[in-house]
Design an enzyme around this catalytic site. Sequence first.
Site, mmCIF file in Angstrom:
data_model
loop_
_atom_site.group_PDB
_atom_site.id
_atom_site.type_symbol
_atom_site.label_atom_id
_atom_site.label_comp_id
_atom_site.label_asym_id
_atom_site.label_seq_id
_atom_site.Cartn_x
_atom_site.Cartn_y
_atom_site.Cartn_z
ATOM 1 N N HIS A 93 0.814 -1.217 0.000
ATOM 2 C CA HIS A 93 0.000 0.000 0.000
ATOM 3 C C HIS A 93 0.842 1.260 0.000
ATOM 4 O O HIS A 93 0.620 2.184 -0.780
ATOM 5 C CB HIS A 93 -0.942 0.001 1.212
ATOM 6 C CG HIS A 93 -1.934 1.121 1.210
ATOM 7 N ND1 HIS A 93 -1.631 2.406 1.595
ATOM 8 C CD2 HIS A 93 -3.245 1.140 0.856
ATOM 9 C CE1 HIS A 93 -2.709 3.167 1.489
ATOM 10 N NE2 HIS A 93 -3.703 2.415 1.041
ATOM 11 N N ASP A 94 1.852 1.276 0.891
ATOM 12 C CA ASP A 94 2.704 2.467 0.993
ATOM 13 C C ASP A 94 4.109 2.202 0.453
ATOM 14 O O ASP A 94 5.053 2.900 0.810
ATOM 15 C CB ASP A 94 2.794 2.919 2.468
ATOM 16 C CG ASP A 94 1.459 3.470 2.961
ATOM 17 O OD1 ASP A 94 0.562 3.700 2.131
ATOM 18 O OD2 ASP A 94 1.322 3.652 4.192
ATOM 19 N N SER A 95 4.233 1.167 -0.354
ATOM 20 C CA SER A 95 5.556 0.835 -0.904
ATOM 21 C C SER A 95 5.397 0.541 -2.391
ATOM 22 O O SER A 95 5.002 1.419 -3.145
ATOM 23 C CB SER A 95 6.165 -0.336 -0.128
ATOM 24 O OG SER A 95 5.305 -1.457 -0.167
#
Length: 309
Positions: free
Chosen positions: A212-214
């Site tokens: 999601h955040d990578s």
Amino acid sequence: MSLLQLSVLGLASFAAAQTQYTSTASSAVAKAAATALTLSPTSNVAGNKFERFVQIFLENTDYSKAIANTDLAYLATQGISLTNYYAITHPSQPNYVAAVGANTFGVTGDGFTRIGSSTQSIVDLLEAKGVSWSVYGEDSPYSGFEGNYVNQKTGASDYVRKHNPVMSYDSVTSNLNRLAKSKNFTMFNRELAANQLPQWMFITPNMTNDGHDSSIAVAGKWARGWLTPLLANPNFNINRTLVVLTFDEGTTSGTNQVYSVLLGSAVPAAKVGTTNNTFYNHYSLTKTAELNWGLGSLGQNDVSASAFF
Ligand SMILES: *[C@@H]1O[C@H](CO)[C@@H](O)[C@H](O)[C@H]1NC(C)=O
Ligand SMILES: *[C@@H]1O[C@H](CO)[C@@H](O)[C@H](O)[C@H]1NC(C)=O
Ligand SMILES: *[C@@H]1O[C@H](CO)[C@@H](O)[C@H](O)[C@H]1NC(C)=O
Ligand SMILES: *[C@@H]1O[C@H](CO)[C@@H](O)[C@H](O)[C@H]1NC(C)=O
């Protein structure tokens, strides 16, 4: 009684179970971590096709991009690659809700959501037949935590409520014995070592590891690195274990087709390394569990969904 009176009373004495474990103040987290109930149920209910069902969700990637990732392409060769699997909608949260309830129940966003207590999920069907279940969310600070949590050193988002499939259901959060089965990876590792994992599991890695955040590279590397030793571990991959590794949704510009692979000892040897082009979606998750353990149905989109086996 007014809402204000209710909330004052709640703070003073009995916070409603559905919201009592949301504070992220370090004192509140420490207190709850020391006192909140945690349960590690096990069972041995014979299934038609498998004895254990493990569902793992990664985040926000179209099928074409995921299958091009080296690690996910490798995993696709270790079982049955489902080449016609679709998420339900956008954004994340309703897909997780759908994975356990076979309906989005009107949830259209990622915010703090509560679905009324008369709405059932697969949890009700599993419990009625004595099939043990647990949800594991990496970096949840304690069992039953109902909010969002950040990495205490970096401040980066790590555990989020919207990626916990059961947390939106009041039928789960109003029941302390059910909240106690929403756990973190510390508990997963402890239960794995003690050979105390349940028969039905839903697993969400943190906001880095799920992509999601990578990036898809990080999520693919995590998935392969995390699953490889587990698939070789008899406490995890017990006889006839079915693992589904998939994504909550694709990107909003795509068709919502997502990567999905069936792994584990329940996959017949002759089918390892094959593909299956049957249409599946997240409603297939509930359907597969229902047919396997004779659970009946939720009377939602599970009724017409196709099971994996
Ligand atoms: C995981 O949950 C358990 C049970 O509530 C808690 O004792 C433990 O501190 C948590 N682990 C982490 C790393 O937060
Ligand atoms: C997610 O977990 C990994 C370990 O599995 C850790 O290295 C990383 O820092 C975590 N992400 C966040 C945002 O805390
Ligand atoms: C796994 O279960 C099947 C069906 O019950 C059985 O035939 C097989 O011998 C078992 N295999 C192992 C390694 O226990
Ligand atoms: C694909 O799924 C269908 C529907 O469940 C099933 O009939 C078929 O045997 C599966 N094929 C493979 C190769 O797993």
